[in-house]
Design a protein around this motif. Structure first.
Motif, mmCIF file in Angstrom:
data_model
loop_
_atom_site.group_PDB
_atom_site.id
_atom_site.type_symbol
_atom_site.label_atom_id
_atom_site.label_comp_id
_atom_site.label_asym_id
_atom_site.label_seq_id
_atom_site.Cartn_x
_atom_site.Cartn_y
_atom_site.Cartn_z
ATOM 1 N N VAL A 19 0.801 -1.225 0.000
ATOM 2 C CA VAL A 19 0.000 0.000 0.000
ATOM 3 C C VAL A 19 0.832 1.272 0.000
ATOM 4 O O VAL A 19 0.340 2.327 -0.353
ATOM 5 C CB VAL A 19 -0.989 0.042 1.186
ATOM 6 N N ASP A 20 2.084 1.204 0.413
ATOM 7 C CA ASP A 20 2.963 2.386 0.414
ATOM 8 C C ASP A 20 4.263 1.961 -0.230
ATOM 9 O O ASP A 20 5.101 1.334 0.398
ATOM 10 C CB ASP A 20 3.184 2.890 1.840
ATOM 11 N N ASN A 21 4.402 2.315 -1.498
ATOM 12 C CA ASN A 21 5.535 1.835 -2.263
ATOM 13 C C ASN A 21 6.709 2.793 -2.148
ATOM 14 O O ASN A 21 6.841 3.729 -2.910
ATOM 15 C CB ASN A 21 5.123 1.663 -3.725
ATOM 16 N N GLY A 22 7.565 2.535 -1.189
ATOM 17 C CA GLY A 22 8.809 3.290 -1.047
ATOM 18 C C GLY A 22 9.985 2.408 -1.380
ATOM 19 O O GLY A 22 11.055 2.525 -0.790
ATOM 20 N N LEU A 23 9.779 1.505 -2.333
ATOM 21 C CA LEU A 23 10.791 0.492 -2.622
ATOM 22 C C LEU A 23 12.093 1.086 -3.135
ATOM 23 O O LEU A 23 13.150 0.518 -2.938
ATOM 24 C CB LEU A 23 10.236 -0.524 -3.615
ATOM 25 N N SER A 24 12.041 2.255 -3.785
ATOM 26 C CA SER A 24 13.282 2.875 -4.238
ATOM 27 C C SER A 24 13.999 3.565 -3.079
ATOM 28 O O SER A 24 15.128 4.012 -3.226
ATOM 29 C CB SER A 24 13.005 3.861 -5.369
ATOM 30 N N ALA A 25 13.351 3.640 -1.926
ATOM 31 C CA ALA A 25 13.966 4.218 -0.733
ATOM 32 C C ALA A 25 14.219 3.154 0.334
ATOM 33 O O ALA A 25 14.702 3.459 1.414
ATOM 34 C CB ALA A 25 13.082 5.322 -0.164
ATOM 35 N N GLY A 26 13.858 1.912 0.062
ATOM 36 C CA GLY A 26 14.149 0.830 0.992
ATOM 37 C C GLY A 26 13.091 0.572 2.039
ATOM 38 O O GLY A 26 13.376 -0.034 3.066
ATOM 39 N N TYR A 27 11.866 1.029 1.802
ATOM 40 C CA TYR A 27 10.789 0.726 2.749
ATOM 41 C C TYR A 27 9.510 0.424 1.977
ATOM 42 O O TYR A 27 9.366 0.766 0.810
ATOM 43 C CB TYR A 27 10.551 1.878 3.727
#
Length: 138
Positions: A19-27
């Protein structure tokens, strides 16, 4: 699905969502909003098995500090594991991009400090000139 004669709900991968895609920031925040139950366990696949990340009644968990790579997660509801897994791929921003943003921010900061100091100097000189001219007139 039944467990010792009791009918248990099957948990599908569609029930476990990002639901919160911070995959380019590692979360990332993983949620299971539409799953019936009151006891949830979120697990991550490791080389040696499954590692528990969260256990409790909440319907979401935020994972941080994820290095680049592919991660597998599963949800257990009332002790029953999901039928499918959620796969999440983490790819951080390139280091060149991060340093570029840092450099742009540093330049903007220095320009702002320079303008503030220059403006303060002009303001101080104008105040000094006014005080000096008032003293001369007296």
């Amino acid at each position: 699905m039944s467990f010792f004669g009791a009918q248990l709900p099957a948990v599908l991968a569609d029930d476990l969502v990002l639901v919160d895609n911070g995959l380019s920031a590692g979360y990332a925040t993983v949620a299971w909003p539409d799953v019936d139950g009151s006891s949830f366990v979120l697990e991550q696949k490791t080389a040696t098995g499954w590692r528990e990340l969260y256990s409790g009644p909440d319907r979401a968990s935020t994972l941080s500090g994820l290095a680049d790579g592919t991660y597998l997660f599963r949800l257990k509801v009332e002790g029953v594991p999901a039928l499918e897994l959620l796969e999440v791929k983490v790819e951080h921003h390139p280091l060149v991009r991060a340093w570029t943003f840092f450099a742009i921010g540093a330049v903007m900061f220095l320009v702002l400090v320079g303008l503030l100091l220059k403006g303060q100097g002009v303001s101080s000189l104008q105040s000094f000139d006014k005080i000096s001219s008032d003293n001369v007139e007296q």
